[in-house]
Design a protein around this motif. Structure first.
Motif, PDB file in Angstrom:
ATOM      1  N   TYR A  34       0.856  -1.194   0.000  1.00 34.44           N
ATOM      2  CA  TYR A  34       0.000   0.000   0.000  1.00 34.44           C
ATOM      3  C   TYR A  34       0.892   1.244   0.000  1.00 34.44           C
ATOM      4  O   TYR A  34       1.872   1.300   0.751  1.00 34.44           O
ATOM      5  N   LEU A  36       0.916   4.979   1.143  1.00 37.56           N
ATOM      6  CA  LEU A  36       0.176   5.858   2.050  1.00 37.56           C
ATOM      7  C   LEU A  36       0.634   7.301   1.867  1.00 37.56           C
ATOM      8  O   LEU A  36       1.829   7.564   1.653  1.00 37.56           O
ATOM      9  N   ASN A  37      -0.331   8.215   1.983  1.00 38.38           N
ATOM     10  CA  ASN A  37      -0.004   9.644   1.928  1.00 38.38           C
ATOM     11  C   ASN A  37       0.540  10.064   3.301  1.00 38.38           C
ATOM     12  O   ASN A  37      -0.200  10.156   4.264  1.00 38.38           O
ATOM     13  N   CYS A  38       1.830  10.309   3.378  1.00 34.16           N
ATOM     14  CA  CYS A  38       2.449  10.640   4.664  1.00 34.16           C
ATOM     15  C   CYS A  38       2.972  12.067   4.700  1.00 34.16           C
ATOM     16  O   CYS A  38       3.846  12.406   5.513  1.00 34.16           O
ATOM     17  N   ASP A  83       1.877  13.006  12.509  1.00 35.54           N
ATOM     18  CA  ASP A  83       0.420  13.150  12.378  1.00 35.54           C
ATOM     19  C   ASP A  83      -0.073  14.440  13.024  1.00 35.54           C
ATOM     20  O   ASP A  83      -1.137  14.951  12.650  1.00 35.54           O
ATOM     21  N   LYS A 106      -3.866  13.814   5.381  1.00 29.16           N
ATOM     22  CA  LYS A 106      -4.440  12.623   6.035  1.00 29.16           C
ATOM     23  C   LYS A 106      -3.437  12.140   7.063  1.00 29.16           C
ATOM     24  O   LYS A 106      -2.239  12.142   6.797  1.00 29.16           O
ATOM     25  N   SER A 110      -5.234   7.307  10.468  1.00 31.67           N
ATOM     26  CA  SER A 110      -6.533   7.128   9.794  1.00 31.67           C
ATOM     27  C   SER A 110      -6.406   6.214   8.578  1.00 31.67           C
ATOM     28  O   SER A 110      -7.319   5.445   8.268  1.00 31.67           O
ATOM     29  N   GLN A 111      -5.271   6.283   7.900  1.00 31.36           N
ATOM     30  CA  GLN A 111      -5.097   5.417   6.720  1.00 31.36           C
ATOM     31  C   GLN A 111      -4.921   3.955   7.127  1.00 31.36           C
ATOM     32  O   GLN A 111      -5.425   3.051   6.457  1.00 31.36           O
ATOM     33  N   GLN A 114      -8.323   2.665   8.067  1.00 32.72           N
ATOM     34  CA  GLN A 114      -9.159   2.384   6.888  1.00 32.72           C
ATOM     35  C   GLN A 114      -8.836   1.004   6.289  1.00 32.72           C
ATOM     36  O   GLN A 114      -9.706   0.319   5.766  1.00 32.72           O
ATOM     37  N   ALA A 271      -3.501   4.020  -0.955  1.00 28.67           N
ATOM     38  CA  ALA A 271      -4.314   3.239  -0.006  1.00 28.67           C
ATOM     39  C   ALA A 271      -5.679   3.913   0.118  1.00 28.67           C
ATOM     40  O   ALA A 271      -5.755   5.142   0.071  1.00 28.67           O
ATOM     41  N   PRO A 272      -6.763   3.133   0.265  1.00 27.09           N
ATOM     42  CA  PRO A 272      -6.795   1.701   0.568  1.00 27.09           C
ATOM     43  C   PRO A 272      -6.601   0.766  -0.645  1.00 27.09           C
ATOM     44  O   PRO A 272      -6.655  -0.445  -0.481  1.00 27.09           O
TER      45      PRO A 272
END
Ligand SMILES: [Zn+2]
Length: 276
Positions: A34, A36-38, A83, A106, A110-111, A114, A271-272
Motif C-alpha cells: 500500500y 500511504l499519503n504521509c 500526524d 491525512k 486514519s489510513q 481504513q 491506499a486503501p
C-alpha cells in the motif's frame, strides 16, 4: 576422518544448503504493498537538492509511507511527517524557507484504520533514515521491531540526543537485510544522504520488483543526472549508492519508486487500494 577433511565436508554441506535455499527462494513475494499519503509540501528552493541547478525554483513535494503485507505479517516502511501536523491549519513552516513546508492532508493513523490495521499489528518498522519527514510517527508503534542500520541508530542527534527512544525494540543492521528470509523484501544499505541510509527492494506477484528509494534520490531529474544534495552526509557514498540501486534495478528488472517525487506519485494508486 581428519580435521581438514571433516571441515571440507562441513563446508560442502553448508554451500549446498545455501544454494538450495536460494533456489527455494526464487519467486517468493510479498502479498500486498500500500502507498500511504504521509505528507504533502512545497519546497522553497529545490537547488538544495541539486546544487547550481533550478536555483530559486519551488516545487511541490510528497512524502510516502509504504505498508507491506507478507503472509499474516505487516511491515511499515517510513512513517512520514508527524500526524500532529494534520491539526495545524497552515501546516509546519520550515526554519529555512528553502526547505519544505509540510502539510498532512491525512493522518497515518486514519489510513491504517481504513485498511483495518492497528498500530500493534505492525511487526516490523523500517525507516529509510532519521530525518523528521521519515520518523515523525515512529512512537505510534512502540511494539514494532525497528529495522535500522547501526550507523544511523548510533549517529548522534542534535545536542547528542539519541535518534530513537532507547526502550524501542530494535535490530541494528550491518548492511543489507532479508526481512522475511525468503528474498521477497530486502533492505538495501544505501548510505550517503545520512550515514546509515537504507532503501527497500520489494517483490510482488503481479507488479514485479520495486525499489523504494527513501531519500537516496529526491526526484527523477536528479536521479537521471546523479545529482547530490548539498546537505548530504557523504557525496561519494551517495553516488555509489545510486549506482548500487541502479544495479539492483537491472538485476531484478525493478521499478524505481522515488519517495518525494510528486509527478511519479500522481501516477500511483494510493491506499486503501494496493499493489500485489
Ligand atoms: Zn525526506
Amino acid at each position: 576422518m581428519n580435521f581438514v577433511r571433516t571441515l571440507a565436508a562441513v563446508v560442502a554441506v553448508l554451500s549446498l544448503t545455501a544454494t538450495a535455499g536460494l533456489a527455494q527462494n526464487k519467486g517468493k513475494v510479498a502479498d500486498r504493498l500500500y502507498v500511504l499519503n504521509c505528507g504533502e509540501g512545497v519546497a522553497g528552493d529545490i537547488s538544495r537538492w541539486s546544487p547550481g541547478v533550478n536555483e530559486g525554483k519551488s516545487m511541490d513535494f510528497v512524502d510516502n509511507c509504504y505498508l507491506i503485507r507478507h503472509g499474516r505479517v505487516w511491515m511499515l516502511w517510513d512513517t512520514g511527517v508527524s500526524d500532529a501536523i494534520a491539526a495545524m491549519p497552515n501546516g509546519l513552516a520550515p526554519a529555512d524557507p528553502r526547505m519544505t513546508h509540510w502539510k498532512r492532508p491525512k493522518t497515518l493513523a486514519s489510513q491504517l484504520q481504513q485498511i483495518g490495521v492497528k498500530p500493534d499489528d505492525v511487526r516490523f518498522l523500517a525507516v529509510s533514515h532519521t530525518h523528521p519527514d521519515h520518523i515523525g510517527n515512529v512512537e505510534m508503534f512502540p511494539k514494532a521491531m525497528l529495522l535500522v542500520q547501526r550507523t544511523e541508530y548510533e549517529w548522534p542527534g542534535a545536542n547528542n540526543a539519541p535518534r530513537f527512544k532507547p526502550e524501542h525494540p530494535v535490530t541494528k543492521l550491518e548492511g543489507d537485510y532479508d526481512v522475511f528470509e525468503d528474498g521477497s523484501v530486502i533492505i538495501l544499505s544505501t548510505p550517503g544522504h545520512t550515514p546509515g541510509h537504507q532503501s527497500l527492494l520489494v517483490k510482488l506477484r503481479k507488479t514485479g520488483a520495486i525499489v523504494l528509494t527513501g531519500d537516496a534520490v529526491h526526484f527523477k531529474d536528479n536521479w537521471d543526472n546523479r545529482r547530490v544534495p548539498s546537505a548530504n552526509f557523504d557525496k561519494d557514498k551517495t553516488v555509489t549508492s545510486m549506482e548500487r540501486i541502479d544495479a539492483f534495478l537491472k538485476k531484478e528488472k525493478a521499478q524505481l519508486w522515488i519517495n518525494h517525487d510528486k509527478a511519479q506519485r500522481d501516477t500511483l494508486k494510493l491506499a486503501p487500494q494496493y499493489y500485489e
